[in-house]
Design a protein around this motif. Sequence first.
Motif, PDB file in Angstrom:
ATOM      1  N   CYS A  13       0.881  -1.240   0.003  1.00 48.65           N
ATOM      2  CA  CYS A  13       0.015  -0.096  -0.172  1.00 48.65           C
ATOM      3  C   CYS A  13       0.891   1.243  -0.020  1.00 48.65           C
ATOM      4  O   CYS A  13       1.835   1.374   0.802  1.00 48.65           O
ATOM      5  N   GLY A  15       0.062   3.906   1.152  1.00 47.96           N
ATOM      6  CA  GLY A  15      -0.111   4.658   2.252  1.00 47.96           C
ATOM      7  C   GLY A  15       0.606   4.489   3.444  1.00 47.96           C
ATOM      8  O   GLY A  15       1.552   4.789   4.043  1.00 47.96           O
ATOM      9  N   CYS A  16       0.016   3.044   3.832  1.00 44.77           N
ATOM     10  CA  CYS A  16       0.611   2.368   5.080  1.00 44.77           C
ATOM     11  C   CYS A  16       1.942   1.298   4.669  1.00 44.77           C
ATOM     12  O   CYS A  16       2.389   0.783   5.781  1.00 44.77           O
ATOM     13  N   CYS A  27      -4.461   0.250   0.479  1.00 42.49           N
ATOM     14  CA  CYS A  27      -5.643  -0.564   1.055  1.00 42.49           C
ATOM     15  C   CYS A  27      -6.741   0.072   1.241  1.00 42.49           C
ATOM     16  O   CYS A  27      -7.024   1.198   0.962  1.00 42.49           O
ATOM     17  N   CYS A  30      -6.638   3.143   3.502  1.00 45.22           N
ATOM     18  CA  CYS A  30      -6.153   4.534   2.997  1.00 45.22           C
ATOM     19  C   CYS A  30      -6.425   5.137   1.822  1.00 45.22           C
ATOM     20  O   CYS A  30      -6.639   6.248   1.714  1.00 45.22           O
TER      21      CYS A  30
HETATM   22 ZN   LIG Z   1      -2.676   1.509   3.732  1.00 41.88          ZN
END
Ligand SMILES: [Zn+2]
Length: 219
Positions: A13, A15-16, A27, A30
């Motif tokens: 992902c 983001g994370c 994900c 996110c």
């Molecule tokens: Zn994420």
Amino acid sequence: MNLILDLLFPNRCLGCQNIIDANDAVCDACVSLIDFANFSFTETNLLEQKCRLLFPTEKAVALMLYQKSGLSQKIIHELKYNGRSIIGKTLAKWTVEKNILSSFGIDIITSIPLHPRKQKERGYNQLHHFVEYISKETKIPYSHNLLKRNFYSKPQAQKDREHRSEIKNLFSVQCAIQDKHILLIDDVYTTGNTISSAAWELIKKGNNKISILVMAVDF
Ligand SMILES: [Zn+2]
């Protein structure tokens, strides 16, 4: 082979960093962190106002707001510069889900072309998956061949005139297309000069009407 690569280099992902499906960008958690533009749902559509200062615009919408060092920038960067052309499909899915285009009355979809040399270097045009998925879901036909980009990079003289709304000869129309409502797609709207130049060609050559869809706006 793909399985081995997936095990060695699982898709993460943006983001994370959690491991996600190979074709996804972020994900589910996110996705909620992305600044979606939702212009079509507000009374004041800033993108439409800006476009109308440059060329006659029917409608203009953006999927996301471009956040510097944010998730939308990471997504666009992966799509354009990291070989992840499939992310275009994810962005198209989000666009279709938001039902942004249903009332526009579009006849045909096209996108800003790369110069053939640039496309060969990159290996793909980052807008094509996006265009094709939206076309499939909305049943509106598309063409990747309406426009041709005339320069590998902008000539210096044109860079000098960058502030002008109409850059001459940046694109040519290479198919006869007349009196159609064309949805013109690009990745990031910044000054609007590129998209304006393409729009003017389609307007002048065939009296077409132009609407705009961009993945992100960066004002
Ligand atoms: Zn994420």
